[in-house]
Design a protein around this motif. Structure first.
Motif, PDB file in Angstrom:
ATOM      1  N   LYS A   1      -5.178  -6.390   0.138  1.00 22.27           N
ATOM      2  CA  LYS A   1      -4.634  -5.413  -0.800  1.00 22.27           C
ATOM      3  C   LYS A   1      -5.517  -5.234  -2.035  1.00 22.27           C
ATOM      4  O   LYS A   1      -5.277  -4.351  -2.846  1.00 22.27           O
TER       5      LYS A   1
ATOM      6  N   ASN B   1       0.031   1.757 -10.664  1.00 26.78           N
ATOM      7  CA  ASN B   1       0.450   3.041 -10.103  1.00 26.78           C
ATOM      8  C   ASN B   1      -0.617   4.115 -10.271  1.00 26.78           C
ATOM      9  O   ASN B   1      -0.731   5.029  -9.450  1.00 26.78           O
TER      10      ASN B   1
ATOM     11  N   GLY C   1      -4.334   1.558  -8.706  1.00 27.83           N
ATOM     12  CA  GLY C   1      -4.286   0.497  -7.718  1.00 27.83           C
ATOM     13  C   GLY C   1      -5.173  -0.675  -8.082  1.00 27.83           C
ATOM     14  O   GLY C   1      -5.113  -1.200  -9.194  1.00 27.83           O
TER      15      GLY C   1
ATOM     16  N   PRO D   1       4.804  -5.092  -3.178  1.00 26.13           N
ATOM     17  CA  PRO D   1       5.238  -4.350  -1.984  1.00 26.13           C
ATOM     18  C   PRO D   1       4.622  -2.960  -1.961  1.00 26.13           C
ATOM     19  O   PRO D   1       4.022  -2.507  -2.941  1.00 26.13           O
ATOM     20  N   ASP D   2       4.762  -2.283  -0.850  1.00 30.78           N
ATOM     21  CA  ASP D   2       4.240  -0.918  -0.745  1.00 30.78           C
ATOM     22  C   ASP D   2       5.056   0.020  -1.642  1.00 30.78           C
ATOM     23  O   ASP D   2       6.232  -0.225  -1.922  1.00 30.78           O
ATOM     24  N   GLY D   3       4.401   1.097  -2.079  1.00 31.39           N
ATOM     25  CA  GLY D   3       5.077   2.068  -2.925  1.00 31.39           C
ATOM     26  C   GLY D   3       4.793   1.843  -4.398  1.00 31.39           C
ATOM     27  O   GLY D   3       4.031   0.941  -4.771  1.00 31.39           O
TER      28      GLY D   3
ATOM     29  N   ASP E   1      -2.404 -11.556  -0.673  1.00 34.88           N
ATOM     30  CA  ASP E   1      -2.975 -10.865   0.487  1.00 34.88           C
ATOM     31  C   ASP E   1      -4.243 -10.158   0.018  1.00 34.88           C
ATOM     32  O   ASP E   1      -4.184  -9.102  -0.617  1.00 34.88           O
TER      33      ASP E   1
END
Length: 468
Positions: free
Chosen positions: A177, A39, A42, A251-253, A174
């Motif tokens: 990312k 958070n 990243g 996931p996103d967020g 992925d």
């Protein structure tokens, strides 16, 4: 059976020592620091982790070397007090008194993961955390061997769960990312990046708990140095693998927990196994040695006069009931305080990093005080290398401590400031009280530690015999 044989059976071997060290690191590192670091920075968590590992190795060396030369239960306190100055022993005592903050983090995380398995308890996470603390308080009262034996079983289960998370997650990564080139984009600053490093350094250093229970080990001069090196090295590899899988599947967020990542590629059964065998076992294995560490540090301070002798009085299992009650009570208070896991982790990381300063200074005094013992150190490392690494770790520790202090909210650093002021004032009152009764606490704290003096005399005699 002789008394010596009975005592030997009760002591911990190398594997139990390493298992305790690994368990202390993994629970806090993977399940607490990774979500918070993701958070904050990243994909920057991977380089932050690597830099934290380098720093941790450097900051471990002072304690590794000192423990291999002059091992003792409560070594952080004794090394700082006897080799440098009693003031640094008081500072290490403050760390022990604030250590329950980390136990509170683990208790809160445990409850958060537990309610995932039992959604009907989702509104009662605080109660779950409080009850869990009481259960492990009872286990703590039963002594270090109960902790180590329980913890090692959990470590094995936890490593299996982490293997499931890693190896089943790799095919689903992925790679888009994981963009390391964008580390300082999107609001990430040097301060937040340094905070992420600080979070990982405190979690990688969990193996230091074994240096506080030297009296419970069969061969502390061998086992403590090996554990302080092997445990962080093993966990660092696991951290990197976990970090890559987390980044590539999250996931996103904002990321709240690793179960959120695991549910993207694990079936219900494997996800349940991961939660139970991973986060829950990992957190529990961290609570075990951290409670041991907290009690050992405070008990050692009491044994040397900083607290009244009654505080150091131990039960038949070698645990001070008074100290344990304090640890559990403060932890329960912190659980009910409402502070988030991230804030509590940063608070602990600041205290942990700041308390590394006297540890880094120890090697500069060790060779002068115990030159002959250094010749027979369990860890064969050139003294100049130890001093160089200690100096580097000292500078980085000061920088990281300042960075994390800046990142805390006002109420958190005010709480730390109040604890520091109260502890210092208490110490001066304690010194005056003992002086009024004909004693001299400062002189007693400065007095040589007899087991070290006896060891130095033996090593000196061996050196003189070799010279003939």
């Amino acid at each position: 059976m002789s008394q010596n044989s009975a005592n030997t059976k009760k002591k911990l071997g190398l594997l139990a020592c390493i298992g305790t060290g690994i368990g202390a690191i993994i629970g806090s590192g993977i399940f607490g620091a990774i979500p918070e670091a993701v958070n904050l920075v990243g994909a920057g968590m991977i380089p932050a982790l690597i830099l934290a590992a380098i720093y941790t190795i450097c900051v471990m060396f002072p304690n590794v070397f000192a423990s291999s030369v002059i091992p003792a239960t409560g070594s952080f306190f004794l090394h700082s007090t006897k080799l440098i100055h009693p003031f640094f022993g008081v500072w290490q005592t403050l760390q022990g008194m604030l250590q329950p903050a980390l136990i509170g983090v683990f208790a809160t995380m445990f409850a958060n993961y537990f309610v995932i398995l039992f959604p009907s308890l989702s509104g009662h996470t605080t109660a779950v955390a409080a009850i869990m603390l009481l259960v492990f308080g009872v286990l703590a009262w039963m002594g270090n061997n109960i902790f180590a034996n329980t913890g090692n079983v959990m470590v094995i289960i936890m490593l299996l769960a982490l293997s499931v998370y890693i190896f089943l997650g790799v095919p689903h990564i992925d790679m888009s990312k994981i963009a390391f080139g964008d580390v300082f984009k999107g609001g990430v600053t040097l301060t937040t990046f340094s905070t992420a490093i600080g979070l990982f350094t405190s979690t990688l250093s969990g193996a230091g708990s074994v240096s506080q229970i030297a009296d419970d080990l069969k061969n502390p001069k061998r086992d403590i140095p090996l554990t302080l090196i092997i445990a962080p090295a093993v966990v660092c590899v696991i951290y990197i693998l976990m970090g890559v899988v987390t980044l590539g599947n999250m996931p996103d967020g904002a990321l709240t927990d690793l179960a959120t990542v695991g549910q993207n590629y694990l079936g219900r059964g494997l996800l349940t196994f991961f939660i139970v065998g991973g986060p829950l076992c990992g957190i529990l294995t961290s609570i075990i040695p951290v409670m041991m560490l907290s009690c050992a540090m405070i008990q050692t301070s009491a044994e040397h006069g900083i607290f009244p002798k009654v505080v150091a009085k131990k039960n038949k299992n070698g645990v001070s009931t008074i100290v344990l009650i304090y640890v559990i009570a403060l932890t329960e208070f912190l659980v009910l305080s409402g502070k988030g896991v991230g804030e509590l982790m940063t608070m602990f990381s600041f205290v942990n990093t700041a308390c590394a300063v006297p540890t880094c200074l120890v090697p500069f005094y060790l060779k002068k005080r115990y030159p002959n013992s250094c010749d027979y150190a369990g860890l064969k490392v050139p003294y100049k290398l130890v001093v160089t690494l200690s100096g580097f770790a000292l500078v980085v520790s000061v920088y990281l401590a300042i960075t994390m202090l800046i990142g805390l909210d006002t109420s958190s650093w005010m709480l730390i400031l109040i604890m520091v002021v109260v502890t210092i004032l208490y110490f001066f009152v304690r010194v005056a009280y003992i002086k009024s009764h004909g004693g001299n606490l400062l002189a007693d704290l400065r007095a040589p530690y007899q087991p070290w003096e006896e060891q130095e005399a033996k090593c000196k005699a061996m050196n003189e015999a070799k010279a003939k």
